[in-house]
Each structure stands twice: as C-alpha cells, then as structure tokens.
Write a protein that holds these residues in place. Structure first.
Motif, short mmCIF file in Angstrom:
data_model
loop_
_atom_site.label_atom_id
_atom_site.label_comp_id
_atom_site.label_asym_id
_atom_site.label_seq_id
_atom_site.Cartn_x
_atom_site.Cartn_y
_atom_site.Cartn_z
N SER A 141 -11.94 10.32 2.35
CA SER A 141 -11.30 11.58 2.75
C SER A 141 -10.04 11.22 3.54
CB SER A 141 -12.24 12.42 3.62
OG SER A 141 -12.66 11.69 4.75
N PHE A 142 -9.04 12.04 3.44
CA PHE A 142 -7.85 11.84 4.26
C PHE A 142 -8.21 12.12 5.73
CE2 PHE A 142 -5.59 12.47 0.17
CZ PHE A 142 -4.76 11.37 0.22
N GLU A 143 -7.32 11.74 6.60
CA GLU A 143 -7.54 11.92 8.04
C GLU A 143 -7.42 13.41 8.40
OE1 GLU A 143 -5.00 9.99 6.73
OE2 GLU A 143 -6.34 8.24 6.64
N THR A 144 -7.98 13.74 9.53
CA THR A 144 -7.76 15.08 10.07
C THR A 144 -6.48 15.06 10.91
OG1 THR A 144 -8.95 14.64 12.12
CG2 THR A 144 -10.26 15.47 10.26
N GLU A 176 -0.41 13.34 -5.06
CA GLU A 176 0.88 13.20 -4.40
C GLU A 176 1.15 11.73 -4.05
OE1 GLU A 176 3.11 15.56 -0.92
OE2 GLU A 176 1.35 14.50 -0.19
N THR A 177 0.10 11.02 -3.60
CA THR A 177 0.27 9.59 -3.28
C THR A 177 0.83 8.86 -4.49
OG1 THR A 177 -1.57 9.61 -1.71
CG2 THR A 177 -0.95 7.48 -2.61
N LYS A 178 0.23 9.09 -5.65
CA LYS A 178 0.65 8.37 -6.86
C LYS A 178 2.06 8.76 -7.29
CE LYS A 178 -3.13 9.38 -9.16
NZ LYS A 178 -4.06 9.48 -10.30
N PRO A 196 -1.40 20.55 2.33
CA PRO A 196 -2.55 19.64 2.23
C PRO A 196 -2.15 18.30 1.61
CG PRO A 196 -2.66 21.32 0.50
CD PRO A 196 -1.47 21.64 1.35
N LEU A 197 -2.99 17.27 1.80
CA LEU A 197 -2.73 15.95 1.23
C LEU A 197 -3.52 15.79 -0.07
CD1 LEU A 197 -1.61 15.58 4.08
CD2 LEU A 197 -2.71 13.35 4.19
N SER A 198 -3.01 14.95 -0.97
CA SER A 198 -3.76 14.68 -2.20
C SER A 198 -3.43 13.30 -2.74
CB SER A 198 -3.42 15.72 -3.28
OG SER A 198 -2.13 15.47 -3.82
N ALA A 229 1.98 4.23 10.62
CA ALA A 229 1.54 4.63 9.29
C ALA A 229 0.04 4.50 9.22
CB ALA A 229 2.20 3.76 8.23
N VAL A 230 -0.56 5.26 8.31
CA VAL A 230 -2.02 5.20 8.15
C VAL A 230 -2.35 5.06 6.68
CG1 VAL A 230 -2.49 6.59 10.21
CG2 VAL A 230 -2.24 7.73 7.99
N GLY A 231 -3.46 4.37 6.42
CA GLY A 231 -3.88 4.19 5.04
C GLY A 231 -5.29 3.66 4.96
N MET A 232 -5.72 3.40 3.73
CA MET A 232 -7.13 3.08 3.46
C MET A 232 -7.32 1.67 2.90
SD MET A 232 -8.18 6.66 1.63
CE MET A 232 -7.52 8.25 2.19
N ILE A 286 5.78 4.63 2.03
CA ILE A 286 5.38 5.92 2.62
C ILE A 286 5.45 7.00 1.54
CG2 ILE A 286 5.91 7.66 4.38
CD1 ILE A 286 4.88 4.96 5.53
N THR A 287 4.31 7.64 1.32
CA THR A 287 4.25 8.66 0.26
C THR A 287 4.17 10.08 0.82
OG1 THR A 287 1.85 8.37 0.16
CG2 THR A 287 3.17 7.11 -1.42
N ASN A 288 3.90 10.19 2.11
CA ASN A 288 3.72 11.52 2.69
C ASN A 288 3.75 11.44 4.21
OD1 ASN A 288 0.95 10.21 1.97
ND2 ASN A 288 0.50 11.55 3.70
N PHE A 289 4.04 12.57 4.82
CA PHE A 289 3.78 12.69 6.25
C PHE A 289 2.27 12.86 6.42
CE2 PHE A 289 8.30 14.09 6.35
CZ PHE A 289 8.75 13.16 7.28
N ASN A 321 0.84 -1.20 0.00
CA ASN A 321 0.00 0.00 0.00
C ASN A 321 0.86 1.24 0.00
OD1 ASN A 321 0.63 0.84 2.83
ND2 ASN A 321 -0.37 -1.10 3.31
N ALA A 322 0.23 2.32 -0.40
CA ALA A 322 0.81 3.65 -0.17
C ALA A 322 0.24 4.13 1.15
CB ALA A 322 0.42 4.58 -1.31
N ALA A 323 1.06 4.76 1.96
CA ALA A 323 0.59 5.14 3.29
C ALA A 323 1.21 6.46 3.72
CB ALA A 323 0.94 4.05 4.31
N GLY A 324 0.53 7.11 4.66
CA GLY A 324 1.08 8.30 5.29
C GLY A 324 1.79 7.91 6.56
N SER A 325 2.88 8.59 6.87
CA SER A 325 3.66 8.28 8.07
C SER A 325 3.25 9.19 9.23
CB SER A 325 5.15 8.49 7.78
OG SER A 325 5.88 8.47 8.99
N1 HPA Z 1 -3.66 8.70 4.68
C1 HPA Z 1 -4.40 7.69 4.20
N2 HPA Z 1 -4.08 7.02 3.12
C2 HPA Z 1 -2.94 7.35 2.49
C3 HPA Z 1 -2.12 8.39 2.94
C4 HPA Z 1 -2.50 9.10 4.10
O1 HPA Z 1 -1.82 10.03 4.56
N3 HPA Z 1 -1.07 8.47 2.08
C5 HPA Z 1 -1.26 7.48 1.15
N4 HPA Z 1 -2.39 6.81 1.39
#
Ligand code: HPA
Length: 266
Positions: A184-187, A242-244, A237-239, A201-204, A226-229, A107-111
């Motif tokens: 939606s991304f997390e708050t 950016e993940t891709k 902001p997250l998008s 890490a967090v993800g969907m 990990i694709t982002n903090f 997965n792609a995930a936020g750290s």
């Molecule tokens: N949150 C949830 N899913 C994600 C994230 C994130 O920050 N980055 C990539 N997938």
C-alpha cells in the motif's frame, strides 16, 4: 560459490562484468541500450526470485553499455511480494561472483519535497529503513552480518554520477530515501513523519539491495526517478499506473545518465 554465476559464466566466458544494475518500475527499457550478449530468465537461475509485479520483466541481461561489460537485473523482487527482504540475495551475490565492482540501483519514488517534482532524478546520499525488515536477518553469516552502513552510497560513485549529469545537462539532485515496505502507498501522516525524519523521497525497494550489496562487498550507487509527489502533497490519489507512466517519461534522461556512468567504467 554461486550456482547461478557458474551457469552465466558457461555462456558468457571467463571475462566478467564491471558493473551490475537493478532497474526500477518503468525503467526496464535501459536494456535496449545494451549490446546484448546473453539473456537469462530468472527462472533459469538457481535461487533467483520469481518477479511478478507489472513493470518488472525478470531477466538477467549481460552485454556492453558504452563499452563496459555490464549485468543488468531487469526486474526485482520486492519485500512486499514475499515478506522476504533477502529475495534479491542470489542475484546480487551473482553480480559479485561475476566480478562486478559496483552495484547501481534504481527505483521509482515519491518526493516529499515541494521543489522536487515528477521527472526529477535524485542520487541517494543515504537511506532510512522504515520497514523493520533487513535482508541479513537469518542469513547466518556470523560477524559478517554487522555491515557498516556509513557511506553505504559510495561518495566517489556519487561524485561520478554528478559529473556525468553535469556534462550531459541532466539535472541530478541528491537526497535521502526512506524505505516503506508497501505495497500500500504511504498515508499522508506517514509522509509528514518521513519528511520530519529527513527523507527526501520514499519508495518500496532499493534499501535491502543496498544492504546486500554492501554485505557482498560491492560499491553501491542508487538513483531515484521521482514519479509523483508523496501521499497528501497534492489533492490526488496515488497509483502504480502513474508510477509506471511517469517513470517512462524520465527514461531517456535516466538512460543517458546510466549509460554515461557505465562508459566511465569502460
Ligand atoms: N511511495 C512509495 N513508492 C513509490 C511512490 C510513492 O509515492 N512512487 C513510486 N514508488
């Protein structure tokens, strides 16, 4: 048992597969490393999901990776697409029916950790299910639904991942992944909570598949790219864009790790 597996076997023959992979956002290029023997669009296979998220192709690829016969699920259905946490039931059941002993999820995930930034690879040691959903709800499997989740991420497979990473000079961390439903991304407050609860890490994704994998008796390993903090950790902001793009930057290292892992099953 699995109508999809019958269709696949009719094309690939009696020899099964050793491993199955599920690829996360931006990581589908792994399929290029596979010497392809057969490819099935999800729409050809009964009960496979229609996956519409950009960055997810929706094909089952059978072939050789470093000498091991593998099945690659390029494209996953997410809980947030259909409110169905069991959307990946048929694909994972099919891997089991094709003879896979292990399921490798990515997965792609936020750290949530300052020290683990974009580009890091993290083997999952455990997960926290914050979604409230579970793919086994309503499956009607009787007592089989009470799946043990201690060591859900197989310690031997994890050790093997670390061994391969170190021989190939790939930095591989380890940590706990928290599943938020999305889309939606997390708050920022949710990320502070997740960090306090022990999430690295967090993800969907991934968590429902890990549960299904254990339900079907597969050994499970998982790697986050990990694709982002996570939300609130930077001023930005997250998008999904950016993940891709960030996942693609890590693809070569991810691919080397996964190929080496597959090779250890040859
Ligand atoms: N949150 C949830 N899913 C994600 C994230 C994130 O920050 N980055 C990539 N997938």
């Amino acid at each position: 048992m699995s109508a999809a597996a019958d269709i696949v076997r009719a094309r690939i023959g009696a020899e099964g597969v050793r491993l199955g992979f599920v690829l996360g956002s931006g990581l589908g290029a792994l399929s290029e490393a596979i010497t392809e023997e057969a490819r099935f669009d999800y729409c050809e296979l009964p009960d496979f999901p229609a996956s519409g998220v950009s960055g997810h192709a929706g094909a089952l690829v059978i072939g050789r990776l470093q000498g091991a016969r593998v099945a690659l699920l390029a494209g996953r259905a997410h809980y947030y697409e259909s409110a169905d946490a069991s959307a990946m039931r048929a694909p994972i059941e099919t891997l089991k029916a094709l003879g896979a002993e292990a399921l490798v999820l990515s997965n792609a995930a936020g750290s949530t950790r300052e020290a683990m930034g974009p580009g890091a690879l993290m083997a999952l040691s455990d997960h926290i299910n914050l979604s409230g959903a579970n793919p086994l709800i309503g499956l009607g499997g009787g007592d089989a639904c009470f799946v043990n989740m201690v060591d859900a991420y197989d310690p031997d497979l994890r050790a093997r991942l670390h061994e391969i990473a170190s021989t190939r000079d790939i930095l591989l961390g380890e940590g706990v992944y928290a599943w938020f439903s999305g889309p939606s991304f997390e708050t920022p407050a949710e990320i502070r909570m997740a960090r306090m609860l022990g999430a690295d890490a967090v993800g969907m994704s991934t968590v429902p598949e890990a549960i299904l994998g254990r339900y079907f008796g597969l050994r499970v390993a998982a790697v986050s790219v990990i694709t982002n903090f996570a939300a609130g950790m930077t001023g930005r902001p997250l998008s999904h864009e950016e993940t891709k793009t960030e996942a693609i930057k890590s693809e070569a290292r991810f691919r080397a790790l996964i190929a080496g892992f597959a090779g250890s099953f040859a």
